[in-house]
Design a protein around this motif. Structure first.
Motif, short mmCIF file in Angstrom:
data_model
loop_
_atom_site.label_atom_id
_atom_site.label_comp_id
_atom_site.label_asym_id
_atom_site.label_seq_id
_atom_site.Cartn_x
_atom_site.Cartn_y
_atom_site.Cartn_z
N PHE A 1 5.38 -7.19 2.53
CA PHE A 1 4.33 -7.11 2.74
C PHE A 1 4.12 -6.26 4.22
O PHE A 1 2.59 -5.60 3.74
CB PHE A 1 3.60 -8.76 3.13
CG PHE A 1 3.39 -9.46 1.74
CD1 PHE A 1 2.64 -9.52 0.87
CD2 PHE A 1 3.93 -10.18 1.69
CE1 PHE A 1 3.00 -10.55 -0.34
CE2 PHE A 1 4.75 -11.16 0.57
CZ PHE A 1 3.41 -11.44 -0.36
N TYR B 1 -3.80 -6.09 -0.23
CA TYR B 1 -3.67 -7.15 -0.91
C TYR B 1 -4.36 -7.56 -1.16
O TYR B 1 -3.93 -7.34 -2.87
CB TYR B 1 -3.46 -8.54 0.50
CG TYR B 1 -2.26 -9.00 1.28
CD1 TYR B 1 -1.18 -7.59 1.65
CD2 TYR B 1 -2.25 -10.34 1.81
CE1 TYR B 1 -0.16 -7.95 2.78
CE2 TYR B 1 -1.73 -9.45 3.03
CZ TYR B 1 -0.49 -8.61 3.45
OH TYR B 1 0.26 -9.16 4.40
N ALA C 1 -3.26 -4.63 -4.11
CA ALA C 1 -2.61 -4.96 -4.68
C ALA C 1 -2.54 -5.94 -6.20
O ALA C 1 -1.74 -5.70 -6.75
CB ALA C 1 -1.58 -5.42 -3.98
N LEU D 1 2.73 -8.03 -5.68
CA LEU D 1 2.97 -6.98 -4.41
C LEU D 1 4.40 -5.63 -4.55
O LEU D 1 3.91 -4.63 -4.90
CB LEU D 1 4.06 -7.53 -2.98
CG LEU D 1 3.87 -6.23 -2.31
CD1 LEU D 1 2.43 -6.27 -1.46
CD2 LEU D 1 4.96 -7.06 -0.83
#
Length: 539
Positions: free
Chosen positions: A107, A397, A400, A429
């Protein structure tokens, strides 16, 4: 703490003290309910007969692998999807929370590439508010200003298969000191200051443990990182039993003193060392025995005050070059705006982020990952609290396609036992990443099974060797592996295999992960159906 046990750990392994503190000892929680569609298919699409058969065969093999003792006593979350179509090929507990360990780095490194770009460079400077006289006297303080460069060291770039080094560990500080001398500086009337105020002071994130702080994998976070904020303690035994063992710390540091209680034992006696450093103490106690005539033992210890250490190293380097320093070496943690603009006397520019990031994922470097998150956050100003820092990735996030609540983050590296993610969040992700312009350096940063990084010694002589490009993760009772699989038939798979609550010896869960990868390569090696137009995987 036994050093033999510590030294066998990989860079991110650490003792988990209270299982309840990180959610490992309790039943895994289900992520919050989903209210909208997600980009990764949940298997609703109708599968072909061949796909159904492949899934059934993989499921049978996976169930057999995870049914063995002690592997079956832990919790497992598995998700495998086709990279091109997004079809879910297999899932088990894909929407439950797991402690990810270093899979958290997937991440953070994606965030850094997206927000900073592969060509981003860190800049470290020597500055002053004073002036240099015609006699070479710098009237004022000399300030080493750090801005998050994780590689103020002697590492060679780009990373190719393994870490390589050139010169002394403090090589970058040597270059800065030489540059100052070249400018004609012979004397500094003030102090040598290590300024790490670029990041708010927070040396240890929530969820890091006391044991972590002693060793290199838990080095303190600072905007100044000299040689990974570590020093080497080398213990050299004597020729005969009873001889004293010599202890040397390099480079010299004001961070701690060593109380050496180690003696030389008979040559046939196994080494037995214990090292202790209480939190906040400047005393390291090492005791035990080393066999006579055995090779020196090198222990890499973390620095607790990186800015102070860097200032002390720089001051010593300057004095070795004939520069007289009237003041002391000290740290500055709070950002201050003295009158006038500072004068930059020397500057070091880092390697491009793409190169630095490859090292991070290949060797699973915790401190460097923490630098990346804070550098991204710093582009928008200074955050007030650690909680505010952890909110920085939220927009990324969401872009994504990761569902709110599927990532609970308390650090950047995954060393925290309070991090929680779902296998679906990781696969989402990675699905997003492969469509981005920065995917090339991202994919290249992942360890390759049987070839390099933390997967160098795993899956050798198996069908998975060279075909698994994935991030490993390991803290006590946790083993994880997520990334991409390239089948012989040309199909790319995206997968996340997360295991928690693993007891026994560390190899059982790792063996199960290897078995899952081999099964995935073999059973899903089916040429995917042709789509409307040819689509090539980004590399």
């Amino acid at each position: 703490m036994k050093i033999q046990r510590i030294l066998k750990r990989c860079a991110v392994v650490a003792v988990v003290g209270a299982a309840c503190a990180c959610g490992i000892g309790a039943p895994l929680l289900r992520a919050q309910s989903k209210t909208s569609a997600v980009p990764v298919s949940r298997g609703a699409k109708k599968k072909s007969a061949a796909s159904k058969k492949a899934t059934a065969k993989f499921a049978s093999r996976a169930e057999a692998l995870l049914a063995t003792t002690p592997t079956n006593k832990g919790e497992w979350g598995l998700l495998v999807v086709d990279a091109e179509s997004g079809e879910t090929l297999y899932e088990q507990n894909a929407d439950k929370y797991f402690v990810p360990a270093s899979n958290m780095k997937l991440f953070t490194t994606a965030l850094a590439l997206a927000k900073l770009g592969p060509e981003y460079r860190f800049h470290t400077t020597l500055e002053t508010q004073g002036a240099i006289s015609s006699e070479g006297v710098l009237r004022g303080d000399l300030i080493l200003v750090g801005r998050g460069d994780p590689n103020l060291s002697n590492r060679k770039f780009p990373y190719e298969l393994k870490e390589e080094f050139d010169g002394p560990p403090q090589k970058v500080l040597v270059e800065l000191a030489d540059a100052l001398v070249t400018k004609g500086v012979k004397e500094i009337s003030g102090d040598v200051v290590g300024d790490d105020s670029y990041f708010p002071r927070e040396r240890y994130p929530n969820g890091w443990e006391i044991d972590d702080m002693v060793w290199e994998y838990g080095a303190a976070i600072s905007a100044i990182v000299v040689d990974d904020n570590t020093v080497a303690l080398t213990l050299t035994p004597g020729e005969q039993p009873g001889n004293p063992v010599q202890a040397a710390v390099t480079p010299a540091t004001p961070d701690f003193m060593v109380e050496n209680r180690v003696t030389t034992s008979a040559a046939d006696v196994k080494s037995d060392l214990t090292l202790t450093r209480e939190p906040g103490s400047n005393l390291v106690v090492v005791k035990g025995t080393l066999p006579a005539k055995s090779a020196p033992r090198k222990l890499v210890l973390a620095i607790e005050e990186p800015a102070q250490h860097a200032a002390a190293v720089l001051k010593r380097l300057l004095e070795e070059r004939g520069v007289r320093v009237a003041g002391v070496a000290r740290a500055r943690h709070d950002h201050a705006e003295p009158g006038g603009d500072p004068v930059v006397l020397a500057e070091h520019a880092s390697v491009p982020l793409g190169d630095a990031l490859k090292l991070v994922n290949k060797i699973s470097q915790n401190l460097h990952t923490e630098m990346l998150l804070r550098t991204v956050a710093r582009q928008s100003g200074v955050w007030a609290t650690p909680d505010d820092l952890m909110k920085v990735p939220a927009d990324f996030y969401a872009a994504a396609g990761i569902e709110p609540g599927d990532v609970i983050q308390t650090d950047a590296s995954g060393l925290s036992r309070h991090d929680l993610v779902t296998p679906r969040a990781i696969v989402t992700l990675l699905t997003f990443a492969q469509k981005q312009s920065w995917f090339g350096p991202y994919y290249a940063s992942l360890p390759v099974a049987g070839i390099d990084g933390t997967l160098e010694d795993r899956m050798k002589n198996t069908p998975a060797a060279g075909r698994i490009h994935a991030k490993t993760g390991s803290v006590e009772h946790v083993r994880t592996l997520s990334g991409f699989a390239e089948t012989p038939g040309g199909r790319r798979l995206i997968f996340s295999f997360l295991s928690n609550n693993q007891g026994g010896k560390s190899h059982e869960a790792a063996d199960a992960l290897t078995g899952l990868c081999v099964a995935m390569i073999e059973e899903f090696n089916v040429t995917p159906p042709k789509r409307g137009r040819e689509h090539k995987h980004p590399q």
